[in-house]
Design an enzyme around this catalytic site. Structure first.
Site, mmCIF file in Angstrom:
data_model
loop_
_atom_site.group_PDB
_atom_site.id
_atom_site.type_symbol
_atom_site.label_atom_id
_atom_site.label_comp_id
_atom_site.label_asym_id
_atom_site.label_seq_id
_atom_site.Cartn_x
_atom_site.Cartn_y
_atom_site.Cartn_z
ATOM 1 N N LEU A 137 4.740 -7.080 -19.756
ATOM 2 C CA LEU A 137 4.757 -8.001 -18.616
ATOM 3 C C LEU A 137 6.054 -7.896 -17.797
ATOM 4 O O LEU A 137 7.128 -7.757 -18.359
ATOM 5 C CB LEU A 137 4.637 -9.421 -19.165
ATOM 6 C CG LEU A 137 4.376 -10.562 -18.192
ATOM 7 C CD1 LEU A 137 2.915 -10.573 -17.801
ATOM 8 C CD2 LEU A 137 4.753 -11.881 -18.852
ATOM 9 N N HIS A 138 5.933 -7.956 -16.478
ATOM 10 C CA HIS A 138 7.123 -7.977 -15.629
ATOM 11 C C HIS A 138 6.777 -8.627 -14.302
ATOM 12 O O HIS A 138 5.662 -8.524 -13.817
ATOM 13 C CB HIS A 138 7.668 -6.563 -15.411
ATOM 14 C CG HIS A 138 6.642 -5.577 -14.931
ATOM 15 N ND1 HIS A 138 5.695 -5.016 -15.777
ATOM 16 C CD2 HIS A 138 6.397 -5.060 -13.720
ATOM 17 C CE1 HIS A 138 4.934 -4.194 -15.092
ATOM 18 N NE2 HIS A 138 5.321 -4.191 -13.835
ATOM 19 N N GLN A 139 7.755 -9.320 -13.740
ATOM 20 C CA GLN A 139 7.554 -10.013 -12.469
ATOM 21 C C GLN A 139 8.375 -9.329 -11.373
ATOM 22 O O GLN A 139 9.569 -9.123 -11.525
ATOM 23 C CB GLN A 139 7.967 -11.483 -12.591
ATOM 24 C CG GLN A 139 7.751 -12.263 -11.301
ATOM 25 C CD GLN A 139 7.459 -13.726 -11.550
ATOM 26 O OE1 GLN A 139 7.608 -14.210 -12.662
ATOM 27 N NE2 GLN A 139 7.052 -14.431 -10.531
#
Ligand SMILES: [Zn+2]
Length: 178
Positions: A137-139
């Protein structure tokens, strides 16, 4: 009998342009990265011990901020948990809180370092949604400037940027300490 569009390439290109304009983080900007890192890049890069070389801008307790090596715009960064998790629902409360805080801090740092006019902030959950590295996950935090979709040429889906990654890093990293 299935019909085929007259110009499938043109249709794909139009869709691609739309996606680029409205949701820049949906593009796979980080595709290709990780192939020579010997594992998940979001796991490997923080363990390297050289944050400048890895383009890591800031380290928190459970999340960190890193420049995207294939940026949409100069300063395009990502906020990433150290833990290798794919789903938003897998994050602990502490990680969710710290991620939100580091996104806010990233916006503040970008504003003071390069004065963007606007931001795109978002995440892709899953390959179908456009995640380049779906398993971790990464934003995305993408600074935007007036006219940046017009004057920056796109070559092979990679933008030609007017600034080197190292220069962006040198200007932006200190702004995280403010
Ligand atoms: Zn990982």
């Amino acid at each position: 009998m299935a019909s085929t569009p007259d110009h499938p390439d043109a249709a794909h290109e139009a869709l691609d342009t739309l996606q680029r304009l409205w949701t820049p983080w949906r593009m796979s900007y980080i595709r290709g990265e990780g192939k020579d890192l010997g594992g998940c890049p979001f796991c490997v890069l923080p363990r390297r011990g050289d944050d400048a070389a890895a383009l890591i801008l800031h380290r928190g307790r459970s999340v960190y901020a890193i420049l995207n090596a294939y940026p949409y715009n100069p300063g395009h960064l990502m906020v990433v948990p150290y833990r290798h998790v794919a789903g938003l629902e897998e994050l602990t409360e502490q990680e969710v809180r710290e991620m939100a805080g580091l996104v806010q801090r990233s916006v503040r740092a970008l504003r003071s370092a390069s004065g963007p006019h606007a931001f795109n902030i978002g995440m892709n959950i899953g390959t179908l949604a456009g995640a380049g590295i779906a398993e971790h996950l990464h934003q995305h935090v993408v600074p935007r400037w007036s006219g940046d979709t017009n004057f920056m040429p796109v070559v092979g889906q990679t933008r030609v940027l007017p600034e080197l990654l190292e220069e962006t890093y040198a200007r932006l990293a200190p702004a995280f300490s403010n």
